[in-house]
Design a protein around this motif. Structure first.
Motif, short mmCIF file in Angstrom:
data_model
loop_
_atom_site.label_atom_id
_atom_site.label_comp_id
_atom_site.label_asym_id
_atom_site.label_seq_id
_atom_site.Cartn_x
_atom_site.Cartn_y
_atom_site.Cartn_z
N PHE A 1 -1.29 4.90 -3.42
CA PHE A 1 -1.73 3.98 -2.53
C PHE A 1 -2.78 3.18 -3.03
CE2 PHE A 1 -4.05 2.63 1.24
CZ PHE A 1 -3.04 2.23 2.23
N ARG B 1 2.36 1.09 -2.33
CA ARG B 1 1.87 0.54 -1.19
C ARG B 1 0.57 -0.02 -1.55
NH1 ARG B 1 5.18 -0.15 2.95
NH2 ARG B 1 3.48 -0.58 4.40
N GLU C 1 -0.93 -4.91 4.96
CA GLU C 1 -0.32 -3.69 4.23
C GLU C 1 1.17 -3.77 3.91
OE1 GLU C 1 -0.15 1.15 4.67
OE2 GLU C 1 -1.54 -0.09 6.15
N GLY C 2 1.24 -3.33 2.80
CA GLY C 2 2.79 -3.25 2.44
C GLY C 2 2.86 -2.92 0.93
N THR C 3 4.25 -3.10 0.49
CA THR C 3 4.57 -3.01 -0.98
C THR C 3 3.92 -4.27 -1.58
OG1 THR C 3 6.75 -3.97 -0.88
CG2 THR C 3 6.73 -1.81 -0.47
#
Length: 335
Positions: A57, A228, A240-242
């Motif tokens: 992350f 992520r 936020e995300g991939t």
């Protein structure tokens, strides 16, 4: 602001954390409503995060966005002003020792003692983790081998290159077999080859089940490594995300078509109905989402019109575009 690794106070059994019930479905890190301010300056304004076990992350953001503050709070180095947190299933406020037993921290600046040898640095960490002498030496030898530092292990760390010091720094973090590792800008100042070497080590750690919480100023680093990504700006999460999900939020993808004949350029512009052209370079810029299906459709239209294209290049938004676009939107919203 640098993070110190010297947080080990209890001896964990290898691969376990005292009092922790194994649960592969719970997040490695869970944060809700995290708040922190210094005086009147709000550094973190209600942050929510969830980091899955065995993943990388990455927390991105401009200088002063609060990235290092998040790491310092989650690694028990400072206290939050509010919010609920769990790291490896434990509350950093109520169970700091259990959290410290489960984590490793590598800060922005190397925590290597340059007066000691590589082996002595590792043995020092073994003492801090309360490993007995035999186990400490075994662990040090194992990590020197793993990080390709066997030949340098008996030399003072002051003689190491920057990349070697960073590898030793990370090896020291691993002495306690952490489940979660916080890497706060770990490749700052490294040359490209050393950065790539460290990336490979990080991937191998994750393949072995370790969770990585990475902060970095290098957007390509997050793009290459992270499962992520969250973007932190002015104390708040703005996305936020991939990596791919974040890139799709940003417009601006296009295909550049280069021609050898101005007549072909004119014909393509009329056929495709686009005005983005550079007559001097004989280049036509066509808006495009980067998908294979739409690219095939574009080529089919050119082929049907018997248009000859000399060169085709596809540009899709990258994390630089995401970073600049979303942080600029945040600035405009605050004005």
């Amino acid at each position: 602001m640098a993070c110190s690794r010297r947080v080990a106070t209890v001896k964990p059994a290898r691969g376990t954390v005292p009092g922790m019930t194994a649960n592969i479905t719970q997040p490695a890190i869970a944060v809700r409503g995290l708040r922190k301010k210094y005086g009147e300056k709000v550094v973190l304004d209600g942050i929510d995060l969830s980091v899955a076990q065995g993943k990388i992350f990455s927390l991105l953001g401009p200088n002063g966005a609060g990235k290092t503050t998040v790491v310092r709070i989650l690694s028990t180095l400072i206290r939050a002003d509010g919010g609920d947190m769990r790291v490896a299933g434990h509350d950093p406020v109520r169970e700091p020792n259990a959290v410290r037993a489960a984590i490793g921290v590598t800060g922005q600046f190397s925590a290597v003692d340059k007066l000691l040898t590589g082996e002595e640095n590792l043995l020092l960490m073994a003492d801090l983790h309360h490993l007995d002498r035999r186990e400490g030496r075994r662990r040090a030898a194992e990590l020197l081998e793993r990080f390709d530092l066997v030949e340098a292990g008996g030399k003072a760390a002051s003689t190491y290159s920057g990349g070697m010091q960073r590898r030793l720094d990370l090896a020291m973090t691993l002495v306690g077999s952490p489940q979660v590792i916080f890497l706060d800008e770990p490749t700052t100042g490294l040359d490209p080859r050393s950065r790539r070497d460290l990336w490979q080590i990080i991937r191998e750690l994750v393949a072995g089940g370790v969770t990585i919480f990475l902060t970095t100023q290098y957007l390509d680093e997050a793009d290459h490594l992270a499962d992520r990504i969250a973007l932190l700006d002015q104390g708040q999460l703005v996305a936020e995300g991939t990596p791919e999900e974040l890139k799709r939020q940003i417009p601006g993808g296009h295909v550049n078509l280069r021609f050898t004949d101005p007549a072909e350029l004119d014909l393509a512009a009329r056929t495709l109905g686009v005005a983005g052209r550079d007559d001097e370079a004989l280049v036509l810029q066509v808006p495009h989402d980067g998908g294979v299906h739409s690219l095939r459709a574009l080529l089919a239209r050119l082929d049907d019109a018997s248009i000859e294209v000399e060169e085709l290049t596809v540009h899709t938004p990258d994390l630089d575009d995401v970073f600049l676009t979303l942080t600029e939107k945040k600035k405009e919203a605050v004005r």
